[in-house]
Scaffold this active site. Structure first.
Site, PDB file in Angstrom:
ATOM      1  N   GLU A 111       0.841  -1.198   0.000  1.00  0.00           N
ATOM      2  CA  GLU A 111       0.000   0.000   0.000  1.00  0.00           C
ATOM      3  C   GLU A 111       0.878   1.251   0.000  1.00  0.00           C
ATOM      4  O   GLU A 111       1.851   1.312   0.762  1.00  0.00           O
ATOM      5  CB  GLU A 111      -0.912   0.017   1.226  1.00  0.00           C
ATOM      6  CG  GLU A 111      -1.987   1.079   1.149  1.00  0.00           C
ATOM      7  CD  GLU A 111      -2.948   1.037   2.323  1.00  0.00           C
ATOM      8  OE1 GLU A 111      -4.136   1.318   2.117  1.00  0.00           O
ATOM      9  OE2 GLU A 111      -2.526   0.717   3.436  1.00  0.00           O
ATOM     10  N   ALA A 168       1.465  -0.830  10.748  1.00  0.00           N
ATOM     11  CA  ALA A 168       1.025  -2.181  10.401  1.00  0.00           C
ATOM     12  C   ALA A 168       0.341  -2.103   9.052  1.00  0.00           C
ATOM     13  O   ALA A 168       0.079  -1.018   8.533  1.00  0.00           O
ATOM     14  CB  ALA A 168       0.090  -2.741  11.471  1.00  0.00           C
ATOM     15  N   GLU A 212      -6.233  -3.021  12.323  1.00  0.00           N
ATOM     16  CA  GLU A 212      -5.938  -3.858  11.156  1.00  0.00           C
ATOM     17  C   GLU A 212      -6.984  -4.950  10.962  1.00  0.00           C
ATOM     18  O   GLU A 212      -7.349  -5.282   9.824  1.00  0.00           O
ATOM     19  CB  GLU A 212      -4.538  -4.465  11.280  1.00  0.00           C
ATOM     20  CG  GLU A 212      -3.421  -3.456  11.471  1.00  0.00           C
ATOM     21  CD  GLU A 212      -3.419  -2.343  10.436  1.00  0.00           C
ATOM     22  OE1 GLU A 212      -3.773  -2.610   9.264  1.00  0.00           O
ATOM     23  OE2 GLU A 212      -3.079  -1.203  10.798  1.00  0.00           O
ATOM     24  N   GLU A 271      -9.558   3.965   6.129  1.00  0.00           N
ATOM     25  CA  GLU A 271      -8.755   4.304   7.297  1.00  0.00           C
ATOM     26  C   GLU A 271      -9.553   5.000   8.399  1.00  0.00           C
ATOM     27  O   GLU A 271      -9.343   4.733   9.584  1.00  0.00           O
ATOM     28  CB  GLU A 271      -7.561   5.160   6.875  1.00  0.00           C
ATOM     29  CG  GLU A 271      -6.617   4.461   5.913  1.00  0.00           C
ATOM     30  CD  GLU A 271      -6.009   3.182   6.482  1.00  0.00           C
ATOM     31  OE1 GLU A 271      -6.136   2.914   7.682  1.00  0.00           O
ATOM     32  OE2 GLU A 271      -5.397   2.432   5.704  1.00  0.00           O
TER      33      GLU A 271
END
Length: 852
Positions: A134, A270, A306, A328
């Site tokens: 990402e 992460a 996550e 997010e």
């Protein structure tokens, strides 16, 4: 080219499945591979475009449904990271397969398919290979359609040394011996996912056990051998999170397994790879006995964040990077919801105030941005990963949840996930689902928050038994070329107003709104419960009533009252004297979140103060924080609450660092000596404060002890505590020694944070920023482009008597060294810098009078 964007692929072929084989070489840091991509070709074409970066393509061919194969000519567009495959004859519409052979380098740049190092039991340096894709770095590992809406299934094969393990998104289906020294590991084919969620990791990873969730999902915590005893907390959090989210979303966990993997070198915190989540070691492995509440909370936050992505991001994904906030912000919101359920005593929504405040501070600058804005290039996508996407986005979601109520909000989210599972969506799709489930005008409301930057200032005044609420954009600065910048003009603002214990919920849809409240008001609070994303300014007697009722307000309300008052000072809408009077009215405050905010503002006052004004700041610190130490003492007890332990730590640090309190210094030194001698560890919640006090008041021998502890830590948290503490010493020689270590010894993932901390040192920051400017070419050669802007996140703190004169040199440095992936971030830091310099100009030479 799609959407008139040269960085996007032409829609001549749509990927349906990948069959990918990768063989890393950990001796010469290279890899080679092949990929067969099954494509759907909508109309006949002779050109197929994919993404590729830093790869060498050795062959490419296409196989049609008739079995005929033709070699493809390969062309690279390095600027736009596009690989063009040209056929000599037309490729028919329908299903076809492209076969590509390629090779690349295992760099140490923390992106794509890269190498990471660790020390084995004998002290020998060893290497692993791991991934971080990402936002747009899958193309560095294999040729692919590296856009989030081009989901496909993946069947992955890894050829690795026999003594190593390999991990990918799905479970292993087959292990074959291919030579006396190598094996080929094949993984089950995944569900359709975006390329940025693919993962493969090779190294000596082990898991102490396999736990199973209540729904039957196997969970492993994997790390390099030697760290397994630190995984128990991660298992507890992960098992909780999977069950919590399955219940909350009413959708099963979407993958057949969940691996949590600790990586020695990792640029982000992460990464939510489906079924194979990768972490920094310090954000997964932790000793519960020795970790502070903040450290445990951070680990739990990241794990919950996550795992929330497995639904919000992996299962249902944004169509393009402009919508990354959908992933997010929602994962941030859900991490807080899940952690609040995991440890209710943490009161996670209270502690979120600091994070929200950091986002609002950025959001009050002309260089802010809307939560969602057009994204063209990979560098544009990288700039989306900031406080506005995460913390402001989560704050807006919490505000809407409070306005709608949990049940209606949750119903809309579940509808969205169910409707777009295994697919892609736009921001407006989520609001439409919430509107459909709630019956409220969410599309109109959310457009005002998502598609314009900034937030409002709500002014409250009392006239004729009516509270009048008005809104205007809140800003810290005006720019001469564009006074408003990216700050919006008006919002649809959900507001809760509490008057004498009765709550009134309204939606401010225009400039003003009047609320009939009757006479004889004793207590009033605008933004009741504290979750509205706006600043509040009370006029006249309402300010007195809000302050007089301070002790009756909730933690979040008290936090906002002080935060808003400080923001009004920074924006020159109120006086520093008024703010100090509020602090004195809050002298009985013992909540650590509010105390941390108070300490932060006083730290900035101490930083801008001229040398002959600093005693006035020290006196204020003693006035506000000495009573806490007198009340709680310097020793932790089993009977006290966690809040009391944290309040002590903040008071301990404030007195030891700002006021140079010698008794506090002696106690810190005693705790430090007992720790390094092995007699007793520093109490976890006091550890960071103790090290900062020792460093602030310490000498070269203290530095040597901390540096040795960094090099020989007992756990990842101990390592970072000591590393960050060595940035606090007042000696320029020691600060520059640590800066020099950032060229080699200190891992890249930590080095950019260390340099930022060194810039923030009020005693040596001027020397460090000069060192960085003088050595930037050498530092740039080591630091990946994405990490460079983070070095400068503390530039606003270069506002001391000695560092402020460097302002023009700092500004010129950024003009001479543009950073494409951090252009907006750097602009924001420079505006915050100018804001702090203005504060210094306003008060630096007369603080004693203001604080009297």
């Amino acid at each position: 080219m799609r959407d008139n964007n040269m960085y996007r692929l032409s829609p001549t072929a749509i990927p349906k499945s990948y069959d990918l084989e990768i063989k890393p070489n950990l001796d010469d840091f290279t890899f080679e591979g092949t990929v067969s991509i099954t494509l759907q070709v909508p109309t006949p074409t002779s050109v197929i475009e994919l993404n590729a970066k830093d790869l060498t393509v050795t062959s490419a061919s296409v196989r049609g449904g008739d079995g005929n194969e033709q070699v493809l000519q390969v062309a690279h567009d390095n600027e736009h990271e596009i690989l063009t495959l040209q056929a000599s004859t037309v490729i028919d519409a329908g299903t076809t397969v492209v076969d590509i052979a390629f090779s690349g380098e295992l760099k140490d740049d923390l992106a794509g398919f890269y190498r990471s190092s660790y020390q084995d039991a004998s002290g020998e340096t060893r290497y692993i290979a791991t991934t971080q894709f990402e936002s747009t770095d899958a193309r560095k590992a294999f040729p692919c359609f590296d856009e989030p809406d081009l989901k496909a299934t993946f069947k992955i094969h890894l050829v690795v040394p026999r003594h190593l393990e390999a991990i990918s998104n799905y479970p292993v289906s087959l292990v074959e011996e291919v030579s006396p020294t190598e094996k080929r590991i094949t993984f089950e084919e995944t569900m359709p996912i975006s390329t940025y969620l693919v993962a493969f990791i090779v190294g000596p990873f082990r898991s102490p056990k396999v736990e199973t969730t209540t729904s039957g999902v196997p969970v492993r915590v994997l790390s390099i051998e030697g760290s397994h005893e630190l995984s128990e907390f991660a298992y507890d959090v992960a098992l909780h999170a999977v069950k919590f989210f399955e219940d909350w979303f009413e959708i099963p966990y979407p993958a057949p397994k969940l691996d949590l993997i600790a990586i020695p070198d990792f640029g982000a915190g992460a990464m939510e790879n489906l079924g194979a989540v990768t972490f920094r070691e310090a954000l997964l492995l932790v000793d519960q006995r020795l970790a502070s509440k903040a450290e445990l909370e951070r680990v739990a936050d990241v794990i919950c964040h996550e795992i929330a992505h497995m639904w919000f991001g992996d299962l249902a994904t944004m169509k393009w990077w402009n919508g990354i906030w959908l992933n997010e912000a929602f994962a941030t919101y859900m991490e807080l919801v899940a952690c609040n359920a995991f440890r209710p005593s943490w009161k996670r929504w209270d502690s979120f105030g600091i994070s929200r405040l950091e986002a609002m501070d950025i959001d009050a600058l002309p260089s802010t941005r809307p939560i969602e804005y057009p994204v063209m290039s990979p560098s544009d996508a990288e700039e989306m990963f900031d406080l506005l996407t995460y913390e402001k986005g989560a704050s807006v979601l919490k505000m809407i949840q409070e306005y709608l109520g949990v049940d209606r909000f949750r119903a809309g989210v579940s509808l969205y996930l169910d409707r777009y599972r295994l697919s892609n969506a736009e921001t407006t799709d989520l609001w439409s689902c919430i509107e459909e489930a709630s019956g409220e005008p969410m599309n109109e409301t959310m457009r005002s928050w998502v598609f314009q930057g900034g937030h409002p200032l709500i002014t409250a005044s009392l006239e004729n038994n009516r509270i009048q609420l008005s809104q205007e954009p809140f800003r810290y600065l005006n720019r001469s070329d564009d006074p408003q910048g990216s700050i919006g003009s008006a919002w649809l603002v959900p507001i809760k107003v509490r008057v004498d214990g009765q709550e009134h919920t309204v939606l401010l849809q225009g400039p003003t709104l009047e609320l009939e409240v009757g006479g004889g008001i004793e207590d009033v609070y605008v933004n009741a419960d504290g979750f509205g994303v706006f600043r509040t300014m009370y006029k006249g007697e309402l300010r007195d009533k809000a302050i007089s009722g301070y002790g009756q307000h909730s933690v979040t309300e008290r936090f906002n009252l002080i935060s808003d008052s400080w923001a009004l000072v920074l924006s020159e809408r109120d006086t520093l004297k008024n703010y100090i009077s509020l602090l004195r009215a809050s002298a009985t405050e013992r909540d650590p979140n509010v105390l941390r905010l108070i300490y932060s503002s006083i730290s900035l006052l101490n930083r801008i103060a001229d040398s002959d004004q600093k005693e006035a700041v020290s006196s204020l610190v003693r006035e506000l924080f000495s009573p806490i130490i007198l009340e709680l003492g310097t020793e932790e007890s089993e009977e006290e609450s966690e809040e009391q332990a944290l309040a002590r730590a903040i008071a301990f640090e404030a007195l030891g660092v700002i006021s140079n309190d010698k008794e506090i210094g002696a106690k810190a030194n005693e705790l430090f000596r007992m720790d390094i001698s092995g007699l007793a560890p520093i109490p976890p919640n006091l550890a960071s404060a103790t090290l900062r006090v020792v460093a602030t008041q310490g000498d070269d021998s203290d530095f040597a002890f901390m540096l040795d502890r960094y090099r020989n830590p007992r756990d990842p948290q101990d390592k970072l505590r000591n590393l960050y503490a060595v940035t606090v010493f007042r000696s320029p020689t020691l600060s520059l020694k640590v800066a020099e270590m950032c060229k080699g010894e200190i891992r890249i993932q930590d080095a950019f944070i260390v340099l930022a901390n060194l810039i923030a040192n009020p005693f040596t920051g001027d020397r460090v920023i000069a060192y960085i400017i003088d050595n930037f070419a050498e530092l740039s050669a080591r630091f990946p482009e994405k990490t460079r802007p983070s070095i400068f996140r503390t530039v606003p703190l270069l506002c001391t008597e000695t560092s402020a004169p460097l302002a023009s040199r700092v500004e010129q440095f950024f003009a001479d060294n543009p950073m494409p992936s951090g252009k907006r971030n750097i602009a924001q830091q420079l505006e915050r810098y100018r804001l702090n310099l203005r504060l210094r100009e306003n008060y630096g030479s007369r603080l004693a009078n203001e604080l009297s």
